[in-house]
Every structure is written in C-alpha cells, then in structure tokens.
Design an enzyme around this catalytic site. Structure first.
Site, PDB file in Angstrom:
ATOM      1  N   ASN A  85      -7.821   4.971   5.054  1.00 35.60           N
ATOM      2  CA  ASN A  85      -7.681   5.061   3.607  1.00 35.60           C
ATOM      3  C   ASN A  85      -8.812   4.308   2.922  1.00 35.60           C
ATOM      4  O   ASN A  85      -9.289   3.296   3.420  1.00 35.60           O
ATOM      5  CB  ASN A  85      -6.308   4.527   3.153  1.00 35.60           C
ATOM      6  CG  ASN A  85      -6.351   3.077   2.740  1.00 35.60           C
ATOM      7  OD1 ASN A  85      -6.738   2.739   1.621  1.00 35.60           O
ATOM      8  ND2 ASN A  85      -5.968   2.185   3.662  1.00 35.60           N
ATOM      9  N   ARG A  86      -9.230   4.857   1.811  1.00 41.89           N
ATOM     10  CA  ARG A  86     -10.161   4.167   0.915  1.00 41.89           C
ATOM     11  C   ARG A  86      -9.643   4.327  -0.509  1.00 41.89           C
ATOM     12  O   ARG A  86     -10.359   4.745  -1.423  1.00 41.89           O
ATOM     13  CB  ARG A  86     -11.594   4.689   1.085  1.00 41.89           C
ATOM     14  CG  ARG A  86     -11.770   6.194   0.962  1.00 41.89           C
ATOM     15  CD  ARG A  86     -13.268   6.531   0.881  1.00 41.89           C
ATOM     16  NE  ARG A  86     -13.523   7.950   0.750  1.00 41.89           N
ATOM     17  CZ  ARG A  86     -13.821   8.771   1.753  1.00 41.89           C
ATOM     18  NH1 ARG A  86     -13.881   8.301   3.002  1.00 41.89           N
ATOM     19  NH2 ARG A  86     -14.041  10.057   1.534  1.00 41.89           N
ATOM     20  N   MET A  87      -8.368   4.006  -0.697  1.00 37.78           N
ATOM     21  CA  MET A  87      -7.700   4.235  -1.976  1.00 37.78           C
ATOM     22  C   MET A  87      -8.342   3.447  -3.109  1.00 37.78           C
ATOM     23  O   MET A  87      -8.517   3.955  -4.213  1.00 37.78           O
ATOM     24  CB  MET A  87      -6.222   3.879  -1.867  1.00 37.78           C
ATOM     25  CG  MET A  87      -5.475   4.605  -0.752  1.00 37.78           C
ATOM     26  SD  MET A  87      -5.447   6.402  -0.943  1.00 37.78           S
ATOM     27  CE  MET A  87      -4.228   6.580  -2.232  1.00 37.78           C
ATOM     28  N   GLY A  88      -8.662   2.179  -2.859  1.00 37.75           N
ATOM     29  CA  GLY A  88      -9.351   1.395  -3.886  1.00 37.75           C
ATOM     30  C   GLY A  88      -8.440   0.808  -4.950  1.00 37.75           C
ATOM     31  O   GLY A  88      -8.784   0.794  -6.138  1.00 37.75           O
ATOM     32  N   PHE A  89      -7.272   0.314  -4.535  1.00 42.43           N
ATOM     33  CA  PHE A  89      -6.344  -0.336  -5.468  1.00 42.43           C
ATOM     34  C   PHE A  89      -6.006   0.563  -6.658  1.00 42.43           C
ATOM     35  O   PHE A  89      -6.013   0.131  -7.818  1.00 42.43           O
ATOM     36  CB  PHE A  89      -6.905  -1.662  -5.992  1.00 42.43           C
ATOM     37  CG  PHE A  89      -6.992  -2.772  -4.980  1.00 42.43           C
ATOM     38  CD1 PHE A  89      -6.408  -2.668  -3.732  1.00 42.43           C
ATOM     39  CD2 PHE A  89      -7.664  -3.951  -5.294  1.00 42.43           C
ATOM     40  CE1 PHE A  89      -6.500  -3.710  -2.804  1.00 42.43           C
ATOM     41  CE2 PHE A  89      -7.751  -5.001  -4.373  1.00 42.43           C
ATOM     42  CZ  PHE A  89      -7.175  -4.872  -3.131  1.00 42.43           C
ATOM     43  N   GLY A 143      -0.814  -1.914  13.304  1.00 43.52           N
ATOM     44  CA  GLY A 143      -0.649  -1.245  14.591  1.00 43.52           C
ATOM     45  C   GLY A 143       0.712  -1.372  15.225  1.00 43.52           C
ATOM     46  O   GLY A 143       0.837  -1.239  16.446  1.00 43.52           O
ATOM     47  N   SER A 162       1.780  -7.702  -3.881  1.00 41.11           N
ATOM     48  CA  SER A 162       0.396  -7.929  -3.473  1.00 41.11           C
ATOM     49  C   SER A 162      -0.507  -7.862  -4.694  1.00 41.11           C
ATOM     50  O   SER A 162      -0.465  -6.896  -5.464  1.00 41.11           O
ATOM     51  CB  SER A 162      -0.020  -6.871  -2.442  1.00 41.11           C
ATOM     52  OG  SER A 162      -1.379  -6.998  -2.097  1.00 41.11           O
ATOM     53  N   GLY A 171       0.792  -1.222   0.000  1.00 40.23           N
ATOM     54  CA  GLY A 171       0.000   0.000   0.000  1.00 40.23           C
ATOM     55  C   GLY A 171       0.819   1.265   0.000  1.00 40.23           C
ATOM     56  O   GLY A 171       0.357   2.300  -0.478  1.00 40.23           O
ATOM     57  N   SER A 193      -8.834  -6.237   1.655  1.00 35.76           N
ATOM     58  CA  SER A 193      -9.030  -4.790   1.639  1.00 35.76           C
ATOM     59  C   SER A 193     -10.519  -4.481   1.743  1.00 35.76           C
ATOM     60  O   SER A 193     -11.333  -5.113   1.066  1.00 35.76           O
ATOM     61  CB  SER A 193      -8.471  -4.193   0.350  1.00 35.76           C
ATOM     62  OG  SER A 193      -8.880  -2.841   0.222  1.00 35.76           O
ATOM     63  N   ASN A 214     -11.840  -1.748   0.670  1.00 36.86           N
ATOM     64  CA  ASN A 214     -12.099  -0.619  -0.222  1.00 36.86           C
ATOM     65  C   ASN A 214     -12.457  -1.002  -1.645  1.00 36.86           C
ATOM     66  O   ASN A 214     -12.625  -0.131  -2.498  1.00 36.86           O
ATOM     67  CB  ASN A 214     -10.882   0.312  -0.225  1.00 36.86           C
ATOM     68  CG  ASN A 214     -10.587   0.843   1.160  1.00 36.86           C
ATOM     69  OD1 ASN A 214     -11.488   1.244   1.876  1.00 36.86           O
ATOM     70  ND2 ASN A 214      -9.318   0.813   1.549  1.00 36.86           N
ATOM     71  N   THR A 215     -12.557  -2.304  -1.933  1.00 35.65           N
ATOM     72  CA  THR A 215     -13.074  -2.788  -3.214  1.00 35.65           C
ATOM     73  C   THR A 215     -14.364  -3.534  -2.926  1.00 35.65           C
ATOM     74  O   THR A 215     -14.349  -4.527  -2.187  1.00 35.65           O
ATOM     75  CB  THR A 215     -12.068  -3.721  -3.910  1.00 35.65           C
ATOM     76  OG1 THR A 215     -10.892  -2.976  -4.250  1.00 35.65           O
ATOM     77  CG2 THR A 215     -12.658  -4.321  -5.171  1.00 35.65           C
ATOM     78  N   LYS A 249      -3.314 -12.677   2.551  1.00 36.90           N
ATOM     79  CA  LYS A 249      -3.487 -11.612   3.541  1.00 36.90           C
ATOM     80  C   LYS A 249      -4.923 -11.592   4.043  1.00 36.90           C
ATOM     81  O   LYS A 249      -5.872 -11.532   3.252  1.00 36.90           O
ATOM     82  CB  LYS A 249      -3.117 -10.254   2.940  1.00 36.90           C
ATOM     83  CG  LYS A 249      -3.087  -9.131   3.955  1.00 36.90           C
ATOM     84  CD  LYS A 249      -2.427  -7.892   3.381  1.00 36.90           C
ATOM     85  CE  LYS A 249      -2.247  -6.815   4.431  1.00 36.90           C
ATOM     86  NZ  LYS A 249      -1.514  -5.643   3.886  1.00 36.90           N
ATOM     87  N   THR A 270      -2.419  -8.451   9.782  1.00 36.87           N
ATOM     88  CA  THR A 270      -3.731  -8.291   9.174  1.00 36.87           C
ATOM     89  C   THR A 270      -3.728  -7.111   8.211  1.00 36.87           C
ATOM     90  O   THR A 270      -2.758  -6.373   8.123  1.00 36.87           O
ATOM     91  CB  THR A 270      -4.814  -8.009  10.235  1.00 36.87           C
ATOM     92  OG1 THR A 270      -4.541  -6.725  10.831  1.00 36.87           O
ATOM     93  CG2 THR A 270      -4.814  -9.066  11.342  1.00 36.87           C
ATOM     94  N   ASN A 271      -4.886  -6.915   7.583  1.00 39.17           N
ATOM     95  CA  ASN A 271      -5.131  -5.728   6.777  1.00 39.17           C
ATOM     96  C   ASN A 271      -5.726  -4.636   7.675  1.00 39.17           C
ATOM     97  O   ASN A 271      -5.724  -4.767   8.899  1.00 39.17           O
ATOM     98  CB  ASN A 271      -6.078  -6.075   5.623  1.00 39.17           C
ATOM     99  CG  ASN A 271      -5.818  -5.258   4.371  1.00 39.17           C
ATOM    100  OD1 ASN A 271      -5.647  -4.041   4.437  1.00 39.17           O
ATOM    101  ND2 ASN A 271      -5.803  -5.915   3.217  1.00 39.17           N
ATOM    102  N   THR A 272      -6.263  -3.576   7.076  1.00 43.53           N
ATOM    103  CA  THR A 272      -6.895  -2.510   7.850  1.00 43.53           C
ATOM    104  C   THR A 272      -8.260  -2.979   8.362  1.00 43.53           C
ATOM    105  O   THR A 272      -8.820  -3.972   7.897  1.00 43.53           O
ATOM    106  CB  THR A 272      -7.078  -1.252   6.992  1.00 43.53           C
ATOM    107  OG1 THR A 272      -7.841  -1.586   5.819  1.00 43.53           O
ATOM    108  CG2 THR A 272      -5.722  -0.700   6.566  1.00 43.53           C
TER     109      THR A 272
END
Length: 364
Positions: free
Chosen positions: A131-135, A322, A166, A83, A202, A204-205, A242, A270-272
């Site tokens: 974040n909500r970047m969305g790949f 974290g 990733s 990311g 993620s 965000n998708t 992941k 982990t992820n977010t």
C-alpha cells in the site's frame, strides 16, 4: 451419554469458519480491485445494525483474554491494526469479530486525500499487500465527532473494546513543524481515545521516517506526552510509538531509547516494510510497486524486531506484522509481545484468525 469436548467443538468451528472464508468468500472478494472491496467492506460494516454485531460476537468472536497495560484495560489481547479503518466508520463492528482493541487511523489534523490511485495492491501467492495510501483520512476532528456520536468516551468501552487512535502529520507539513500536527490531532481525540499511537514509521509520507531518529523522536514524543499531561494532569492519555521494521539495529536501539526517555507508554512494532524479500515469482512484477509491504514476507522481520525491542525496554510491546496464522501469533507472544495486531492476516484468513489468535493469547 458422551458429552462433546468444548475445546474440540471450538477447534472445529474455527476450522469451518476459516475454510468457509478462504474457499468461498475470499475468492469472490479478490476478483475486485483491492481498494474498491476495502471501501465496500467498511461501508457495509458501517451500515450494519448493532444486532448484527451481537450475532457476530456470539458466533464468530470466541473468548477474549482481558489485560491491563499502560493504564489501559484491553478486553482482549488481539487488536485491529491501524490502516484498516482509518476514519472509524466501522468502529462499532470490530468487537463482533473478536478484537479486544482497534487502532483507528492514521488520522491527520487536516483531512487529506492521500496519494493517487491505484495505491493498494495484492500479492496473492505471497500472501501480501503493498500500500501507498498516504494517510488518506477525513481528519482527526471528524473521527472524534463520529466516535462521540457512537457514545464513545475515554475508558467507557462503549464499543466493547479499547480504542486506539494512530496520529500522523499532514503531507504538506514540513518535519520541523510536525510536532504542531501531532499535538493538534491529539487535542481533537484526547477525550475519545484510550491511547494514541505516534506514527512516524509509514513509508508513504515523504520524509516521515526521518522523525524516527533518536533526537527528533525524543522531541516529538516528549511534546505529545507533555500535551497529554496538559489535557489531563491527573490521568494523562497513554502515548504509544510505532516503529518501522527497516531500522538497522543501532537506529532501532536509539529509537527505543528515545521513546522510553520521552515518556512513551508502549511501543508498536512494526509498520510495513520497503524490503521485497520472500516474494513468490508470480508476484515480483507487482512487488515493484512503490509502498509498504505487509503480510507473510514480513513475518520473520517483524518477529526479529519485536525480539530486539523487548530486549531493550521494559515498556509493553505490541507485536504486528506478518501475523498470518496461529503459529505466527504464538511466536509473537513467545517473543515478548504483550498485545498483537492483525491486518493483512485478517484479509487473507478472515475472522477465524482472530478467533485462533484469541485462543493463543490465553496461553501466554
């Protein structure tokens, strides 16, 4: 003549490095829009000459702790999380900061712009980011071409570290065709990656996390593992998976079992998170933004997930989420993680965190 204690000198340098970043550099960086400063940082590192990388490595990085896991030699056990460098533009610089591996991406087979801006938010009192970047990325083929131009091939560690990539699916690809996207992205990067990580976690998708359910995950991971065997039957590329921190214990157990049965080489946890626990009062309004939360509020949750995963599998586990200070890193290794990754902690604490994390890694 009294000789200086090397350990005390190293501790003093780490403290000075951290204080300088947090008191001088970070306040300036945090005056700008998060995505703008992120893009400026990546652009600056992309343009940095190799001599700058060598200077960084000799003054900042500290000693790394090499290890071989899942058939991959890692020059150090502390890595850059996916990311931060989606397109590998700064790939040559990360070893200079002390990272032993960098997980580039997430990349998709077709370039895509990601979600609308603004899509990256700081929560400074909570030491967190949403974040909500969305790949958003230039595509797996573009990343592979950039790495080849840098002389990277699987296993040669031309950049002074191991390269993970990733993989994700494009937003417009329905879940029933997700396997095609992951296999296509794998085919693009198979000769430049030391491992790939399947990102199905993620938030965000739309619909992506549904692929973590046991049966779907086993089919997806199995398909990517088979594709890796087809590309190199004698030495197939290791496939990591992941996982999200928001799975309940039963779903987490099912996901771990599915990845294991399908032939995954390691798990990343982990992820977010979509949770908003532990935010400072001053950050709660920003905390209402949609997206995945990372940073200090995720520390306890990520650690608990790693403990559960370690208890359920013999696969190597990469701990991420974290890790904001030396204590967080020490607890993650003690929980059974064999590698760790940094992102938000690196943003808030700077290079000193990588240096201290490397020191902790030598204790475990």
């Amino acid at each position: 003549m009294i000789r200086p204690d090397p350990a005390k000198l190293a501790d003093g340098w780490t403290h000075l490095l951290g204080a300088g970043y947090q008191r001088v550099a970070r306040p300036v960086l945090f005056t700008r829009d998060p995505e703008q400063i992120h893009e400026a940082m990546i652009a600056g590192l992309e343009r940095s000459p190799r001599v700058f990388d060598r200077v960084l490595r000799s003054t900042v990085a500290g000693e790394r702790s090499p290890v071989t896991l899942a058939g991959v030699r890692f020059p150090g056990r502390v890595g850059l999380a996916a990311g931060l460098d989606k397109d590998g533009r700064a790939a040559h610089a990360w070893a200079g900061f002390g990272f032993g591996f960098a997980e580039l991406g997430t990349v998709t087979p077709v370039a895509q712009p990601g979600n609308d801006r603004p899509r990256l938010f700081r929560l400074p009192e909570s030491k967190a980011i949403i974040n909500r970047m969305g790949f958003n990325n230039s595509g797996s083929g573009a990343l592979a071409a950039r790495l080849r131009r840098a002389g990277v091939h699987r296993g040669n560690q031309a950049l002074g570290l191991a390269v993970g990539i990733s993989l994700g699916k494009n937003k417009v690809t329905p879940n029933e065709r997700a396997i095609d996207d992951y296999r296509a992205a794998l085919a693009d990067v198979v000769d430049v990656a030391d491992y790939v990580a399947i990102n199905v976690s993620s938030p965000n998708t739309p619909g992506l996390r549904a692929l973590q359910t046991g049966r779907d995950l086993e089919a997806l991971v199995g398909a990517v593992v088979r594709a890796a065997h087809e590309h190199d039957p004698a030495r197939p590329l290791p496939v990591f998976v992941k996982l999200a921190p928001d799975l309940d214990p039963d779903d987490l157990a099912a996901a771990v079992s599915a990845a294991d049965l399908a032939g995954a080489a390691a798990l990343v946890a982990t992820n977010t998170t979509l949770a908003r626990d532990g935010l400072a009062a001053s950050d709660r309004a920003t905390g209402e933004q949609a997206g995945g939360l990372s940073g200090a509020p995720l520390s306890a949750r990520a650690l608990a997930v790693v403990e559960q995963v370690v208890a359920r599998t013999q696969l190597p586990v990469v701990g991420v989420g974290g890790l904001m200070d030396e204590g967080d890193v020490r607890r993650m290794f003690a929980a059974g993680a064999q590698l760790v990754q940094l992102y938000t902690g690196f943003i808030y604490s700077g290079p000193a965190l990588v240096r201290s994390a490397n020191r902790v890694s030598k204790e475990h």
